[in-house]
Write a protein that holds these residues in place. Structure first.
Motif, PDB file in Angstrom:
ATOM      1  N   LEU A   1     -35.252 -19.746  13.358  1.00 28.87           N
ATOM      2  CA  LEU A   1     -35.655 -20.886  12.532  1.00 28.87           C
ATOM      3  C   LEU A   1     -34.921 -22.179  12.848  1.00 28.87           C
ATOM      4  O   LEU A   1     -35.317 -23.244  12.364  1.00 28.87           O
ATOM      5  N   ALA A   2     -33.862 -22.141  13.618  1.00 23.17           N
ATOM      6  CA  ALA A   2     -33.087 -23.358  13.884  1.00 23.17           C
ATOM      7  C   ALA A   2     -33.907 -24.354  14.690  1.00 23.17           C
ATOM      8  O   ALA A   2     -34.538 -24.006  15.679  1.00 23.17           O
ATOM      9  N   ARG A   3     -33.893 -25.629  14.251  1.00 24.14           N
ATOM     10  CA  ARG A   3     -34.549 -26.720  14.959  1.00 24.14           C
ATOM     11  C   ARG A   3     -33.623 -27.930  14.894  1.00 24.14           C
ATOM     12  O   ARG A   3     -33.261 -28.341  13.793  1.00 24.14           O
ATOM     13  N   PRO A   4     -33.209 -28.500  16.026  1.00 24.00           N
ATOM     14  CA  PRO A   4     -33.608 -28.117  17.376  1.00 24.00           C
ATOM     15  C   PRO A   4     -33.106 -26.724  17.740  1.00 24.00           C
ATOM     16  O   PRO A   4     -32.272 -26.150  17.038  1.00 24.00           O
ATOM     17  N   ALA A   5     -33.644 -26.219  18.854  1.00 21.51           N
ATOM     18  CA  ALA A   5     -33.356 -24.843  19.241  1.00 21.51           C
ATOM     19  C   ALA A   5     -31.856 -24.616  19.390  1.00 21.51           C
ATOM     20  O   ALA A   5     -31.122 -25.474  19.882  1.00 21.51           O
ATOM     21  N   ARG A   6     -31.412 -23.430  18.951  1.00 25.47           N
ATOM     22  CA  ARG A   6     -29.994 -23.092  19.013  1.00 25.47           C
ATOM     23  C   ARG A   6     -29.826 -21.697  19.599  1.00 25.47           C
ATOM     24  O   ARG A   6     -30.481 -20.741  19.167  1.00 25.47           O
ATOM     25  N   ILE A   7     -28.943 -21.579  20.594  1.00 23.03           N
ATOM     26  CA  ILE A   7     -28.653 -20.308  21.242  1.00 23.03           C
ATOM     27  C   ILE A   7     -27.803 -19.421  20.326  1.00 23.03           C
ATOM     28  O   ILE A   7     -26.916 -19.912  19.619  1.00 23.03           O
ATOM     29  N   LYS A   8     -28.067 -18.120  20.364  1.00 21.36           N
ATOM     30  CA  LYS A   8     -27.229 -17.175  19.623  1.00 21.36           C
ATOM     31  C   LYS A   8     -27.001 -15.930  20.490  1.00 21.36           C
ATOM     32  O   LYS A   8     -27.808 -15.611  21.377  1.00 21.36           O
ATOM     33  N   PRO A   9     -25.922 -15.187  20.267  1.00 24.06           N
ATOM     34  CA  PRO A   9     -25.684 -13.959  21.028  1.00 24.06           C
ATOM     35  C   PRO A   9     -26.694 -12.876  20.663  1.00 24.06           C
ATOM     36  O   PRO A   9     -27.123 -12.767  19.511  1.00 24.06           O
ATOM     37  N   VAL A  10     -27.075 -12.073  21.657  1.00 25.00           N
ATOM     38  CA  VAL A  10     -27.936 -10.901  21.425  1.00 25.00           C
ATOM     39  C   VAL A  10     -27.206  -9.658  21.937  1.00 25.00           C
ATOM     40  O   VAL A  10     -26.624  -8.920  21.146  1.00 25.00           O
ATOM     41  N   LEU A  11     -27.223  -9.423  23.242  1.00 25.99           N
ATOM     42  CA  LEU A  11     -26.399  -8.356  23.790  1.00 25.99           C
ATOM     43  C   LEU A  11     -24.932  -8.794  23.882  1.00 25.99           C
ATOM     44  O   LEU A  11     -24.029  -7.957  23.945  1.00 25.99           O
ATOM     45  N   ALA A  12     -24.715 -10.082  23.928  1.00 27.90           N
ATOM     46  CA  ALA A  12     -23.359 -10.611  24.016  1.00 27.90           C
ATOM     47  C   ALA A  12     -22.650 -10.524  22.670  1.00 27.90           C
ATOM     48  O   ALA A  12     -23.275 -10.581  21.607  1.00 27.90           O
TER      49      ALA A  12
END
Length: 604
Positions: free
Chosen positions: A72-83
């Motif tokens: 839902l973050a706008r502007p786009a925001r990176i988040k960890p997945v496997l990291a």
């Protein structure tokens, strides 16, 4: 109050009822199924081999990358997945060290011989090396080479030098598993946005070596990832069925919507803490004709309409508002500018439309000026697009809504003047222009038979007829056209490109000579453009980089190897029982974030 003992008959009746209750099977919760359709057929499900949007949608929901995007973050925001957290980045942007989460497992598969298989740093190393293996013919090679991972291109060159197989076991400086849960990337040049490369599961999803070795050349039909869904059934170009991965880790809904978006704020509050995925099954049909795709949605056979076909916009969303009859049914809509372009390319190797001499450049510019993108957007696409002035896509960092150029200009008089000036005149009196050497000037444009394509093609053909250029529309199938285009066999082809990250410069690969046969379908080559392309890649975000990107765009506009027509506006429609959908400008892995309210499903 006085209690009296139960009589014998009463006790017997109650015992009989209890036995019946124990014997009756518990009613299973209804299965939650998401059903919708793709307008174009898939090609397969091996991330390393994919170059089309729709296959990548499937793989993005089966595989995980090190990183992803907040839903839902706008502007786009990176988040960890496997990291396990964001990468540790060296001050010079040349070293990225990533700690991985422990206890994440691949979906069960015979390749693992009954063992639970944990994903490790070695799997990340293997997955990136696969892209460079010549056997896989990956369209991602040039993009990964541009990241300058030390030693990776050399491995590929050794395999290409003879009959030697690609060496997966040799450790290279730029891509190493420092321990079981730490992977490190070392780059030959600064790459300030390298984290974005690590955040696309559709093409950089992590795979297991055992799976690749077991299925070999059939790997496109045997995807095994760590993501929320797994492939259940695949009928090529017809239907794809996926089911919830029963071994998927505990992952809870957690998103950070912008404070100025009350709708997303309410959605986040409603869904927060729910275990993902919320649905059990996804059924994707391939329906290339927009009418049956739309009717399937209207008839409640589909729960979701990803991008309303333009043909039905005037009925479904008159004046871009949901039609009253649809609103009465509880149907929802979301309408947003897409991070994409629709374009036509000219093969620069083709003897008719290719080349860099003044008359060839003039021909392509004349064709582009003759094409009326505004007419295409307003009439053929029913207002569901806006005229593109260049290559930079909406919702990306360098997009400038006020930028204007010849790319977005329709000027029939100027097109005619260019054609006349450079000798493209009717020399044999048949009503059609000929080439300067007297040979017929006939363009061959590969396209699809679907109704929405036909309407756009009719606009283009009428525009070119009006300036005396003959256009032949050659109908085919998307997968074959893609293969032929990558092999350099087409004169002109029209297709779309969507941004997979918020970085604007990804689209410039369309003109980079290092991407021949991959992103660069037109095979355009210009030394100054290549220099600018490489220059912007090492620059930090900011006005200086934006200026370099704009200069590269101007070169492409001047030589016109590609005519960018429009940026689409996407109108997604949802049945009232589909909950939680929100289009992300870059990410494609939305299935895990939506729910089906089975109490609201129509009765059969």
């Amino acid at each position: 109050m006085r209690f009296e003992p139960l009589r014998t008959a009463q006790r017997a009746a109650l015992m009989a009822l209890a036995c019946l209750a124990l014997a009756a099977p518990a009613q299973a919760a209804p299965e939650k199924v998401l059903r919708y359709a793709f307008p174009v057929a898939e090609t397969g499900f091996d991330p390393a081999q994919l170059n089309d949007l729709y296959s990548r949608i499937i793989t993005a929901n089966m595989f995980d990358a090190l990183y992803g995007y907040d839903y839902l973050a706008r502007p786009a925001r990176i988040k960890p997945v496997l990291a396990d957290g964001m990468p540790v980045i060296s001050p010079d942007f040349k070293t990225y060290t990533v700690k991985m989460r422990r206890g994440i497992y691949f979906a069960d598969d015979p390749a693992f011989e009954g063992r639970r298989r944990e994903v490790t740093a070695a799997d990340v190393v293997f997955s990136y090396k696969r892209i460079m293996d010549p056997r896989n013919k990956s369209p991602l090679v040039s993009g990964l080479e541009e990241e300058k991972i030390l030693g990776l291109s050399e491995l590929r060159k050794k395999a290409l030098a003879g009959d030697a197989r690609f060496d997966y076991d040799t450790e290279i400086e730029g891509l190493r598993a420092l321990d079981r849960y730490t992977v490190q990337f070392k780059l030959g040049e600064p790459r300030p946005r390298f984290t974005l490369t690590l955040a696309d599961p559709g093409i950089f999803g992590v795979v297991a070596r055992e799976v690749i070795e077991k299925y070999g050349d059939a790997i496109m039909e045997h995807p095994v990832g760590t993501g929320p869904f797994m492939l259940k059934e695949w009928r090529r170009s017809s239907k794809i069925t996926l089911v919830r991965n029963p071994g998927y880790r505990e992952q809870l809904y957690d998103a950070q919507p912008p404070a100025n978006d009350p709708q997303s704020q309410a959605l986040a509050a409603k869904m927060k803490g729910r275990r993902l995925p919320m649905i059990d099954r996804v059924e994707v049909s391939i329906i290339d004709d927009p009418q049956p795709r739309w009717l399937s949605f209207l008839n409640n056979e589909h729960d979701f309409m990803e991008r309303l076909p333009e043909n039905f916009a005037t009925h479904a969303i008159p004046n871009n508002k949901l039609a009253p009859n649809l609103a009465k049914r509880g149907i929802q809509m979301e309408r947003v500018p897409l991070s994409d372009i629709r374009m036509v390319y000219f093969s620069m190797l083709n003897p008719v439309v290719g080349g860099y001499t003044p008359e060839k450049v003039a021909l392509r510019r004349a064709i582009a000026l003759a094409m009326d993108s505004k007419q295409e957007a307003q009439l053929a696409m029913r207002g569901q697009a806006m005229v593109a002035q260049g290559f930079i896509m909406p919702n990306t960092n360098s997009f400038d809504a006020d930028f204007r150029s010849e790319m977005g200009t329709h000027d029939r008089a100027k097109a005619v003047a260019l054609l006349d000036m450079f000798g493209y005149t009717d020399k044999d009196g048949d009503g059609w222009r000929d080439q300067p050497n007297g040979q017929p000037l006939e363009l061959v444009y590969d396209t699809l038979s679907a109704a929405d394509y036909r309407e756009r093609d009719e606009v283009m053909k009428k525009n070119l007829d009006a300036v005396g250029i003959k256009l032949q529309l050659r109908i085919g199938k998307w997968p074959e056209q893609l293969r032929n285009s990558r092999a350099g066999k087409l004169m002109m082809w029209g297709y779309g490109l969507s941004a997979s990250s918020p970085d604007s410069a990804g689209v410039l690969a369309l003109g980079y000579s290092g991407s021949f046969g991959q992103q660069n379908h037109s095979r355009f080559k210009n030394d100054k453009f290549d220099e600018l392309y490489r220059q912007q890649a090492v620059m930090a975000d900011g006005p200086e980089r934006d200026a370099v990107i704009r200069e590269a765009v101007r070169i492409m506009i001047a030589y016109m190897p590609i005519k960018v027509r429009v940026h689409r506006i996407g109108t997604d429609m949802m049945q009232p029982w589909l909950l939680g959908y929100k289009r992300h400008p870059n990410a494609r892995e939305f299935w895990q974030y939506v729910d089906i309210d089975t109490d609201r499903l129509p009765q059969k």
